[in-house]
Design an enzyme around this catalytic site. Structure first.
Site, mmCIF file in Angstrom:
data_model
loop_
_atom_site.group_PDB
_atom_site.id
_atom_site.type_symbol
_atom_site.label_atom_id
_atom_site.label_comp_id
_atom_site.label_asym_id
_atom_site.label_seq_id
_atom_site.Cartn_x
_atom_site.Cartn_y
_atom_site.Cartn_z
ATOM 1 N N ARG A 46 0.858 -1.210 -0.040
ATOM 2 C CA ARG A 46 0.041 -0.037 -0.107
ATOM 3 C C ARG A 46 0.939 0.965 0.316
ATOM 4 N NH1 ARG A 46 -5.501 -0.029 1.281
ATOM 5 N NH2 ARG A 46 -5.977 -1.972 1.578
ATOM 6 N N ASP A 87 -3.623 -1.105 -3.842
ATOM 7 C CA ASP A 87 -4.431 -1.620 -3.343
ATOM 8 C C ASP A 87 -4.518 -3.216 -3.351
ATOM 9 O OD1 ASP A 87 -6.437 -1.097 -1.295
ATOM 10 O OD2 ASP A 87 -7.614 -0.241 -2.189
ATOM 11 N N LYS A 142 2.123 -18.034 5.858
ATOM 12 C CA LYS A 142 1.437 -18.073 6.913
ATOM 13 C C LYS A 142 1.769 -16.644 7.031
ATOM 14 C CE LYS A 142 3.506 -18.102 11.783
ATOM 15 N NZ LYS A 142 3.636 -18.859 12.809
ATOM 16 N N HIS A 172 8.941 -21.433 7.311
ATOM 17 C CA HIS A 172 10.679 -20.670 7.410
ATOM 18 C C HIS A 172 11.010 -21.987 8.345
ATOM 19 C CE1 HIS A 172 9.093 -18.942 11.131
ATOM 20 N NE2 HIS A 172 10.912 -19.133 11.582
ATOM 21 N N LYS A 176 16.043 -24.424 7.670
ATOM 22 C CA LYS A 176 17.089 -24.016 8.790
ATOM 23 C C LYS A 176 17.590 -25.262 8.463
ATOM 24 C CE LYS A 176 14.471 -21.666 12.099
ATOM 25 N NZ LYS A 176 15.470 -20.258 12.142
ATOM 26 N N HIS A 234 4.498 -24.602 12.988
ATOM 27 C CA HIS A 234 6.701 -24.829 12.909
ATOM 28 C C HIS A 234 6.312 -26.601 13.738
ATOM 29 C CE1 HIS A 234 7.158 -21.446 11.187
ATOM 30 N NE2 HIS A 234 6.921 -20.993 12.585
#
Length: 484
Positions: A46, A87, A142, A172, A176, A234
């Site tokens: 925006r 927008d 998410k 994510h 790792k 997770h």
């Protein structure tokens, strides 16, 4: 789809995630010559910025969040960046966005980080502008809904424009290094997999502890809570990687097929198998911190801590409890997996004929540290040096593998680096498939239904502690102590 994108479109490009993770990750990939030279990165949000304004914004973010030795030629990276205000709720701006993206020679990757309410209008806008063709793949950050029903609505909306093989749902944690090393530990070493079952493992603990409170996530977190914010994604992904059967190959289909089998085998949680909590004022690292209700500015029944005793009902894990706990304002920031092996069936060190006392055995324990430090520690029993005139003495000794030390020449990367590169190149292995997401939501929704049916209210705990005392009791009544 097997193509490497030459366009990357970032929604939410001026948000917190973009500043802390996305832009630094992309700059680090650029510095290591891992991005194709013609990759163009278009940001949209925006905020009323132009290309120059977005580049200034990105420069500030990189100087704040990316170490100088990983930036490379920052001016060259900033030259890849472009920006188009949007927008997302109206169709008007999408045509201009498509013009800014321009004509792709090989393909477009879209990273969508936005409120769940904006998923459907965004997909419609992209369709309207012709940005959903066969050479376009979509990455979803998410939260993907607040329950199974809303998650299905989002997935249905995205599926209107993108088939499953072009949808990349990000978690994510899967980027790792130590999470991926869990697969290497299990499936590249002969000594672990034969023992990785109910005959040899007593229980598994998974802890995701945070020292922070609400920070900038006040509205989101109070609507979500610890169960939906951390367990649903997770922690269940970590559980699936620990418990999955060996996949036939390390590719997207094989790995995700095995994970979803675990998630579908999760037993419905029963009364007495969960504990919820909410922190009150206390101290973290010697500094006073306010309680959740003080930070929020009102009373709330949102849980900031949850502990769960879970079971995977299949042959490999029958009778092995998985203890999960996560919370905010805990004593330290740590994410770890603890695999507790069973005791030896018979101790030859229990005492001798001379009346000397026996040595006390402790079961072997494997601790996989994910953050803040990535390491693996295996505790073994060893003899204490000495002449043993009063009987042999044993002591647990850790064999530590500090991953940064073991691979001293390797670069420690942000988890999003791998995932963004996989998105650009089209590798879905470390992304979550729709049936995984829905299996996770189904299990979590049952827990929330159980809480509602029993009018379960969070127990209070002092900031800086390890949660309500009931969480300790949840494990101790099985003779288990949390690893701390």
């Amino acid at each position: 789809m097997d193509f490497t994108a030459d366009r990357l479109l970032l929604f939410g490009a001026t948000g917190d995630l973009a500043q802390r993770m996305l832009l630094p990750s992309l700059c680090a990939l650029h510095a290591d010559d891992l991005l194709r030279p013609d990759l163009k990165i278009i940001g949209t949000a925006r905020s009323d910025l132009d290309d120059a304004g977005f580049r200034d914004f990105a420069r500030d973010a990189l100087e704040k969040h990316l170490p100088e030795n990983r930036r490379g030629s920052m001016d060259d990276f900033l030259g890849r960046l472009f920006y188009q205000p949007l927008d997302a709720t109206t169709l008007d701006g999408y045509t201009l966005l498509a013009e800014k993206v321009g004509q792709s020679e090989s393909g477009l990757a879209i990273f969508l980080s936005t409120a769940p309410s904006l998923f459907e209008p965004t997909i419609k806008g992209l369709q309207h502008a012709g940005l959903t063709g066969e050479n376009v793949r979509m990455c979803l950050e998410k939260p993907l809904g607040i329950d199974l029903e809303s998650s299905c609505e989002i997935n249905d909306a995205v599926a209107e424009a993108f088939p499953e093989e072009r949808i990349f749902r990000i978690d994510h944690y899967l980027g790792k290094e130590t999470v991926q090393n869990l697969l290497a530990l299990r499936f590249a070493n002969i000594m672990f997999e034969p023992l990785w079952n109910a005959a040899h493992i007593d229980h598994v603990q998974i802890t995701v502890a945070e020292t922070v409170g609400l920070e900038s996530r006040v509205a989101y977190y109070d609507d979500s809570g610890a169960l939906r914010d951390m367990v649903q994604n997770h922690m269940l992904q970590l559980l699936a990687l620990v418990a999955m059967e060996p996949p036939s190959d390390f590719d997207a289909t094989a790995v995700r097929d095995e994970k979803v089998k675990v998630l579908r085998a999760l037993r419905e949680v029963q009364n007495g198998e969960t504990v919820t909590g909410q922190y009150r004022a206390g101290a973290i690292g010697g500094e006073a911190v306010p309680g959740y209700d003080d930070e929020l500015g009102k009373d709330s029944d949102t849980e900031t801590f949850v502990a769960i005793k879970a079971h995977v009902d299949n042959w490999r894990w029958k009778g092995v409890p998985f203890y999960l706990r996560t919370g905010k304002r805990l004593p330290e920031r740590v994410t770890e997996i603890v695999v507790q092996f069973r005791c030896v069936p018979h101790s030859i060190f229990a005492g001798d004929k001379k009346g000397h006392g026996g040595a006390k055995l402790q079961p072997n324990r494997l601790v996989i540290g994910i953050q803040p430090e990535e390491n693996i520690s295996l505790t073994l029993m060893a003899k204490v040096p000495g002449l043993d005139r009063e009987g042999i003495r044993l002591r647990p000794v850790p064999l530590d593998i500090a991953m940064p030390d073991a691979f001293s020449g390797a670069v420690r990367r942000i988890a999003y680096e791998r995932l963004l590169l996989d998105l650009i190149e089209g590798d879905q292995t470390l992304f979550v498939r729709r049936d995984e997401v829905e299996a996770q939501w189904q299990w979590v929704d049952h827990i929330r239904d159980l809480w509602r049916a029993n009018a379960t209210a969070p127990r209070t705990y002092t900031a800086g502690s390890w949660g309500p005392s009931a969480a300790i009791a949840l494990a101790e009544r099985d003779g288990v102590s949390w690893h701390e």
